[in-house]
Write an enzyme that holds these catalytic residues in place. Sequence first.
Site, PDB file in Angstrom:
ATOM      1  NE  ARG A 299     -51.663 -36.617  -4.075  1.00 23.07           N
ATOM      2  CZ  ARG A 299     -51.959 -37.893  -4.257  1.00 23.07           C
ATOM      3  NH1 ARG A 299     -52.235 -38.366  -5.465  1.00 23.07           N
ATOM      4  NH2 ARG A 299     -51.982 -38.735  -3.247  1.00 23.07           N
TER       5      ARG A 299
ATOM      6  CG  ASP B 260     -53.491 -41.691  -1.989  1.00 23.25           C
ATOM      7  OD1 ASP B 260     -53.613 -42.883  -1.662  1.00 23.25           O
ATOM      8  OD2 ASP B 260     -53.109 -41.339  -3.122  1.00 23.25           O
TER       9      ASP B 260
ATOM     10  CB  THR C   2     -51.366 -44.537 -10.836  1.00 22.68           C
ATOM     11  OG1 THR C   2     -52.135 -44.365  -9.644  1.00 22.68           O
ATOM     12  CG2 THR C   2     -50.366 -43.415 -10.924  1.00 22.68           C
TER      13      THR C   2
HETATM   14  N1  GLY Z   1     -53.006 -42.452  -5.589  1.00 22.98           N
HETATM   15  C1  GLY Z   1     -51.779 -43.081  -5.521  1.00 22.98           C
HETATM   16  C2  GLY Z   1     -50.692 -42.199  -5.053  1.00 22.98           C
HETATM   17  O1  GLY Z   1     -50.773 -41.014  -5.240  1.00 22.98           O
HETATM   18  O2  GLY Z   1     -49.754 -42.654  -4.474  1.00 22.98           O
END
Ligand code: GLY
Length: 572
Positions: free
Chosen positions: A100, A418, A376
């Site tokens: 991430r 986010d 995504t």
């Molecule tokens: N960017 C979408 C997620 O990580 O939920």
Amino acid sequence: MSFSKRQLMLTGILYLLTLACAAPLFAAPTPNANAIATASPLATQAGHDILAAGGNAFDAAIAITAVLAVVEPYSSGIGGGGFYLLQEADSDSAVMLDARERAPLAATRDMYLDPLGEPVSGLSVDGVLAAGIPGIPKALATLASQYGGLPLSRSMRPAMDLAREGFPVTQHYRRMAGFRLSALRASAASGVFLHHGEVPALGHIIRQPDLANTLGVIATGENGFYQGKLAIALVEGVRAARGIWSLRDLAQYQVIKRVPVQGRYRDMTITAAAPPSSGGVVLVSMLNVLEQEDFTSLSVIDQVHWQIEAMRRAYRDRAEYLGDPDFISMPIDKLVSKGYARELHAQINPQQATPSSSLPVVTNEQEVRRSTGTDTTHFSVLDHQGNRVSATLSINYPFGSGFTVPGTGVLLNDEMDDFSIKPGTPNVYGLIGAEANAIVPGKRMLSSMTPTFVETDNGLLLLGTPGGSRIITMVLQAILGYESGVEADEIAGLPRLHHQYLPDRVQYERGTLDAALVDKLSARGHQMSEEQSVWGNMQLVHWNKKTGHLSVGTDPRGEGAARVKKVVDSSD
Ligand code: GLY
């Protein structure tokens, strides 16, 4: 000297015991072929090519990730991050590679607010300030050095070729580029994704020579992206556009191995992404609530009602508690426990909706911005040895921040959105958050990505999907479909509905609920949105361990490709 009958028998037993210790009498079954499902035929092909070249599922995952970074620039990429759920064939436990993005060290809690404390429109979504520090390049190197069998440069070759030679624009590409046209126009280096400043025509070839060179640098190993000339170019390019990255940000970035979230739902073991993704916790929490009912024997309206109420509560807890485990403590054990699910279940009125406003307050609902829910990407791989990968990758909004670092071809994510940029203010998915997900330098932002394994004595399902906040409810509905006997290759096509606590509205795809059912749900107090266009792009692989049959599914809403390929024995 002669042996007695008894001595001979004993010798025989000893011999058999020795054999039994050296090799198990019954070897664990393995799939008899390789299976891959991805959002792009080019990525699926590259994965199979790498398997045919002697690679394993982890090498295929490298090839697929890198190809998707080239051909789906609106979904994932070198400038983004993601979560890889992995399990080696000879292991009985899975691991999650947490790649991430993290907040730059110069990030501040209120960096997206104006002097009056209100969010500045677009600042966490468009342009360089929206970008977290990418994790995908490090994940590729980690996969190669710790799990793969082929050199990183070999597994990345298909992507390098595609970046240089180009790929044809598809309908979905055109939709995404149209949606993000102004952000792409704002970054000169992103012009590569347009044609004379406009959405390119179908079949137009997108070539990315800068990205091809960058992939070549990443293919040299662990630090290609994070140190040296490329790192300097990235930081200079970001800072020239008034971004806040530093060389220290890149040098410090690490992929983290985490223990996935696990739960049991009836005879299924569910293994899914752990925080900083909310996916596994929310998924297991919803399943635990539904397990209190004999779900498959409920009427359709009751099935929908219970799902909505389970979703509402799990998403409320998401907003309240979840974030980066390296920065906050979270009551995960409680949230995924059966005891807590019984408490939640007991609060649900079987005939009446619970208004979200009557649940313990996280914060107030704000105006909701719309998401297409199609950014995504997800892929699933099972190789013939039994190695498995379920990976969901993202650059967040379609084409991420829209900012490409000049000279590098690296399109940056806008994953900073986010974070809870102001407690109570919804992100692009309408999700709200609290202190647990506030911005802190070096912290990872909360995600909804939910790469998942579902395993029973008879079967193994690898699945996941894009779709922002709706990812987790899509995976839930896929598992419920699997439970009720839907064939694996049809699961991705199941209709979808969604509730996320706030806004307090049931969202559903066109054709999911008929008018009579919508009326009945309204009569129970559910606030129903208008029908929406489709969402998600699920990719799944299924192995029937009893029959050995492998099947794959790609979402009919997308442009993906799912294929099973027999292993060609070179000694034949
Ligand atoms: N960017 C979408 C997620 O990580 O939920």
